[in-house]
Design an enzyme around this catalytic site. Structure first.
Site, PDB file in Angstrom:
ATOM      1  N   ALA A 104      31.895  36.478  22.433  1.00 54.67           N
ATOM      2  CA  ALA A 104      33.141  35.724  22.656  1.00 54.67           C
ATOM      3  C   ALA A 104      34.212  36.143  21.644  1.00 54.67           C
ATOM      4  O   ALA A 104      35.358  36.421  22.011  1.00 54.67           O
ATOM      5  CB  ALA A 104      32.868  34.222  22.556  1.00 54.67           C
ATOM      6  N   GLN A 129      18.504  38.683  26.596  1.00 56.72           N
ATOM      7  CA  GLN A 129      17.586  39.594  27.267  1.00 56.72           C
ATOM      8  C   GLN A 129      17.931  39.785  28.734  1.00 56.72           C
ATOM      9  O   GLN A 129      18.224  40.875  29.197  1.00 56.72           O
ATOM     10  CB  GLN A 129      16.156  39.059  27.143  1.00 56.72           C
ATOM     11  CG  GLN A 129      15.693  38.980  25.695  1.00 56.72           C
ATOM     12  CD  GLN A 129      14.292  38.402  25.560  1.00 56.72           C
ATOM     13  OE1 GLN A 129      13.763  37.814  26.509  1.00 56.72           O
ATOM     14  NE2 GLN A 129      13.695  38.577  24.409  1.00 56.72           N
ATOM     15  N   GLU A 136      17.422  35.437  38.890  1.00 52.93           N
ATOM     16  CA  GLU A 136      16.763  34.573  37.896  1.00 52.93           C
ATOM     17  C   GLU A 136      16.694  33.160  38.442  1.00 52.93           C
ATOM     18  O   GLU A 136      17.371  32.827  39.431  1.00 52.93           O
ATOM     19  CB  GLU A 136      17.547  34.590  36.578  1.00 52.93           C
ATOM     20  CG  GLU A 136      17.366  35.884  35.794  1.00 52.93           C
ATOM     21  CD  GLU A 136      18.044  35.848  34.430  1.00 52.93           C
ATOM     22  OE1 GLU A 136      18.986  35.055  34.243  1.00 52.93           O
ATOM     23  OE2 GLU A 136      17.617  36.609  33.557  1.00 52.93           O
ATOM     24  N   ASP A 182      28.176  25.649  12.744  1.00 53.95           N
ATOM     25  CA  ASP A 182      29.404  25.671  11.936  1.00 53.95           C
ATOM     26  C   ASP A 182      30.651  25.365  12.765  1.00 53.95           C
ATOM     27  O   ASP A 182      31.555  24.664  12.299  1.00 53.95           O
ATOM     28  CB  ASP A 182      29.613  27.047  11.277  1.00 53.95           C
ATOM     29  CG  ASP A 182      28.505  27.420  10.312  1.00 53.95           C
ATOM     30  OD1 ASP A 182      27.446  26.793  10.351  1.00 53.95           O
ATOM     31  OD2 ASP A 182      28.714  28.356   9.521  1.00 53.95           O
ATOM     32  N   HIS A 226      13.609  26.528  25.179  1.00 47.39           N
ATOM     33  CA  HIS A 226      12.759  27.509  25.855  1.00 47.39           C
ATOM     34  C   HIS A 226      11.319  27.068  25.619  1.00 47.39           C
ATOM     35  O   HIS A 226      10.948  26.773  24.480  1.00 47.39           O
ATOM     36  CB  HIS A 226      13.002  28.909  25.295  1.00 47.39           C
ATOM     37  CG  HIS A 226      12.422  29.967  26.173  1.00 47.39           C
ATOM     38  ND1 HIS A 226      11.069  30.198  26.245  1.00 47.39           N
ATOM     39  CD2 HIS A 226      12.992  30.816  27.041  1.00 47.39           C
ATOM     40  CE1 HIS A 226      10.843  31.155  27.130  1.00 47.39           C
ATOM     41  NE2 HIS A 226      11.993  31.547  27.628  1.00 47.39           N
ATOM     42  N   ARG A 228      11.786  25.874  33.522  1.00 41.00           N
ATOM     43  CA  ARG A 228      11.675  25.796  32.064  1.00 41.00           C
ATOM     44  C   ARG A 228      11.617  24.375  31.514  1.00 41.00           C
ATOM     45  O   ARG A 228      10.817  24.074  30.633  1.00 41.00           O
ATOM     46  CB  ARG A 228      12.879  26.472  31.421  1.00 41.00           C
ATOM     47  CG  ARG A 228      12.711  27.932  31.263  1.00 41.00           C
ATOM     48  CD  ARG A 228      13.897  28.482  30.513  1.00 41.00           C
ATOM     49  NE  ARG A 228      13.866  29.935  30.627  1.00 41.00           N
ATOM     50  CZ  ARG A 228      14.842  30.725  30.206  1.00 41.00           C
ATOM     51  NH1 ARG A 228      15.918  30.213  29.654  1.00 41.00           N
ATOM     52  NH2 ARG A 228      14.738  32.027  30.337  1.00 41.00           N
ATOM     53  N   HIS A 280      17.165  26.679  22.301  1.00 37.11           N
ATOM     54  CA  HIS A 280      17.576  27.975  22.838  1.00 37.11           C
ATOM     55  C   HIS A 280      19.077  28.051  23.079  1.00 37.11           C
ATOM     56  O   HIS A 280      19.711  29.043  22.771  1.00 37.11           O
ATOM     57  CB  HIS A 280      16.811  28.184  24.151  1.00 37.11           C
ATOM     58  CG  HIS A 280      16.962  29.538  24.748  1.00 37.11           C
ATOM     59  ND1 HIS A 280      16.772  30.695  24.029  1.00 37.11           N
ATOM     60  CD2 HIS A 280      17.293  29.941  26.012  1.00 37.11           C
ATOM     61  CE1 HIS A 280      16.957  31.744  24.826  1.00 37.11           C
ATOM     62  NE2 HIS A 280      17.297  31.303  26.023  1.00 37.11           N
ATOM     63  N   ARG A 328      22.490  24.606  31.539  1.00 37.51           N
ATOM     64  CA  ARG A 328      23.079  25.924  31.808  1.00 37.51           C
ATOM     65  C   ARG A 328      22.260  26.685  32.837  1.00 37.51           C
ATOM     66  O   ARG A 328      21.027  26.737  32.747  1.00 37.51           O
ATOM     67  CB  ARG A 328      23.111  26.723  30.499  1.00 37.51           C
ATOM     68  CG  ARG A 328      23.519  28.166  30.689  1.00 37.51           C
ATOM     69  CD  ARG A 328      23.261  28.967  29.427  1.00 37.51           C
ATOM     70  NE  ARG A 328      21.843  29.079  29.146  1.00 37.51           N
ATOM     71  CZ  ARG A 328      21.244  30.196  28.750  1.00 37.51           C
ATOM     72  NH1 ARG A 328      21.942  31.291  28.581  1.00 37.51           N
ATOM     73  NH2 ARG A 328      19.952  30.230  28.499  1.00 37.51           N
TER      74      ARG A 328
END
Ligand SMILES: Cc1cc2nc3c(=O)[nH]c(=O)nc-3n(C[C@H](O)[C@H](O)[C@H](O)COP(=O)(O)OP(=O)(O)OC[C@H]3O[C@@H](n4cnc5c(N)ncnc54)[C@H](O)[C@@H]3O)c2cc1C
Length: 553
Positions: free
Chosen positions: A23, A55, A122, A211, A232, A280, A339, A374
């Site tokens: 980003a 990945q 996926e 942060d 995960h 998951r 994750h 997500r």
């Protein structure tokens, strides 16, 4: 008399980008191309980013057999009622152009036999739209291409505070080995990545200490949906291990490895028709429940029967061997690991926050794309698309005031990292309940002390043991950074706990054991702000209202 920060270096630019991942570098490149003077601060080195470790790939609408509508539908379904649909549409629609820009920069994606970019599928995607590089090394290729763009990065420089005036951002206080510095600037982009280090086990690099969330709260901006942390299910467990933990990917279970507890009993039997290959969040919950029932902090993957394991999974084998485990002969200890942070600094789809001149993009931002969960591979996409837009939006701040007089010293609250990680891991992980969230907050609050970064950084008064020099004048950068990160973790943890306690339902990746499912009248976002009195306040944000409220400012 108030103490002031002793500044040992200064700079003046049009935009400071905090963070050197996908980003930040994308934003910096766009802003530079538009003629802005840009400085990137990165507290780590060139590859100390989550981007480096990504990945699977990047989700982008495929040219054939796919559509923006279809990608939007999949994203919204994963987001469990909390996605901002217009934000989703806008970001998804920007994917192809963002990837084209990355390819122009030299990023090389894997090609299929037809010579076109190859696409895989996926979980949660209704079609093959995930592009990838080097097989499972997509993030490394994205990072390589952006690092090679020759952007002005100050490595080893951490941002400590965003300075504001009545009309918005005026600068940043930072630190490097050379001491404290100030950068005068009308625009700051937070691109600091995630908060995985809130937990004892995480896939995120050691610098993922929240942060950006803390910098935004300290600057007066809102953060939202922080309670939604994706875990995960199978991260390599090592006793007392800290920092980034290697992923043991789903593919290992796909090849036949089974999840068992210390007694050898299956962890997922009877939980889901797909057993160990369930989604998951289902597998993470099953593991968390078994760990709670058996009073342990990990379970095991049994991959001993998989022929040719080392050849099929060389990276995983190397990680296991480095931890003293031979997957061919031993069980692999695993636990769910933090994750991905789905929420973050509240922004519109061009990265604007509620504070004029303060922008956020990438994992640290909450644009409304992810909602309560997500969809796989949507995060690199978001970093590219919103990063580019935020870099362009910063042009609107050119010429705004940047005068910074003496910087008064400030204080931060911090609890020791181990206290925060233990409280969060025990009570705010995959499965939470109201009582546990209250215990975690009380524990962290009780452990809080107040410190000024100036005091931490003070030259060491004692003679070094090796007798070299007096020790005077040595700026203790490592110790200062550690404390600042602890302060960021402490504030981020408190904000997350308050939001999670308020969400009396299970939705997306937030599971409350007392409330088995979603509750319609809680279908809203939860925003947290830091009051002038130092207290965190919570408010409700209607879904689809953020772009409107920031746009109308
Ligand atoms: C193991 C793993 C696998 C993943 N796989 C995928 C995938 O296949 N597809 C996908 O889309 N996503 C994936 N993700 C998620 C994705 O990689 C991240 O969400 C994304 O790369 C975040 O990019 P970013 O630019 O926001 O932050 P990062 O890439 O994390 O960069 C953050 C930067 O901020 C700097 N920084 C932080 N705080 C400060 C400070 N105070 N001062 C100065 N600098 C600071 C850091 O040093 C770093 O340079 C994966 C993540 C992990 C960990």
């Amino acid at each position: 008399m108030t103490a002031t920060v002793p500044v040992s270096w200064e700079a003046e630019v049009d935009l400071v980008v905090i963070g050197g991942g996908v980003a930040g570098l994308t934003a910096a490149r766009t802003a530079s191309l538009r003629g802005l003077r840009v400085l990137i601060l990165s507290k780590g080195g060139p590859t100390d980013t989550s981007t480096q470790y990504a990945q699977g790939g990047i989700a982008v609408v495929a040219p054939q057999g796919d559509s923006v509508d279809s990608h939007v539908r999949d994203t919204v379904e994963a987001g469990a009622g909390l996605c901002e649909v217009e934000a989703v549409r806008s970001i998804v629609a920007g994917g192809q152009a963002a990837v084209a820009a990355l390819t122009d920069l030299g990023a090389v994606f894997d090609l299929g036999r037809d010579g076109q970019i190859s696409r895989t599928r996926e979980g949660g995607h209704s079609t093959r739209r995930i592009i990838h590089a080097g097989g499972d090394a997509t993030g490394a290729e994205v990072q390589r291409a952006l690092n090679a763009a020759g952007l002005p990065v100050l490595f080893g420089a951490a941002a400590l505070r965003v300075l504001t005036g009545p009309e918005g951002v005026r600068g940043v206080v930072a630190m490097s080995d050379n001491g404290f510095g100030v950068v005068r600037t009308p625009a700051v982009l937070l691109a600091t990545g995630g908060l995985g280090q809130l937990y004892a086990s995480s896939t995120n690099p050691p610098g993922a200490t929240g942060d950006g969330v803390a910098l935004a709260l300290w600057a007066g901006a809102a953060v939202a949906d922080l309670e939604f942390v994706q875990f995960h299910p199978t991260v390599l467990y090592t006793p007392g291990g800290v920092g980034r933990r290697p992923l043991i990917s789903e593919a290992v279970r796909g090849e036949g490895a089974i999840l068992v507890d210390a007694e050898g009993e299956s962890v997922t039997a009877g939980v889901h028709p797909r057993g160990d290959l369930a989604p998951r969040d289902v597998v993470s919950r099953a593991i968390a429940e078994r760990m709670r029932a058996t009073g342990t902090d990990h379970v095991f993957l049994d991959a001993r029967h998989i022929a040719g394991f080392a050849a099929r999974f060389p990276t995983i084998t190397a990680s296991c061997l480095a931890a003293g485990i031979d997957p061919a002969a031993q069980l692999i200890p695993v636990a769910p690991g933090a994750h991905y942070q789905c929420g973050g600094v509240l922004t519109d789809t061009e990265g604007r926050t509620e504070v004029p001149g303060l922008y956020a993009a990438g994992e640290v931002a909450r644009t409304g794309l992810h909602g309560a969960n997500r969809l796989a591979s949507n995060s690199l996409l978001e970093g590219l698309v919103v990063g580019e837009r935020a870099g362009a939006a910063a042009v609107e701040r050119r010429g705004a005031r940047t005068d910074v007089e003496e910087i008064p010293a400030w204080t931060v609250d911090f609890a020791e990292r181990a206290v925060v990680q233990q409280a969060m891991t025990e009570h705010a992980s995959v499965v939470r309940d109201g009582a546990g969230l209250g215990i975690a907050l009380a524990r962290i609050d009780a452990a809080r002390s107040v410190v000024s970064p100036l005091d931490v950084a003070a030259p060491r008064a004692v003679q070094p043991l090796d007798g070299t020099g007096s020790g005077e004048g040595v700026f203790d950068a490592a110790r200062t950074l550690r404390r600042i990160e602890d302060a960021a973790l402490t504030l981020t943890a408190r904000a997350l706990l308050i939001a999670a306690a308020d969400r009396a339902e299970s939705r997306g990746c937030h599971t409350r054991s007392e409330y088995p499912g979603p509750v319609e009248d809680q279908r809203h976002s939860t925003a947290v702000r830091l009051g002038a009195d130092g207290a965190l306040g919570l408010s409700i944000v209607a879904v689809d209202a953020v772009a409107v409220s920031i746009g109308a400012r």
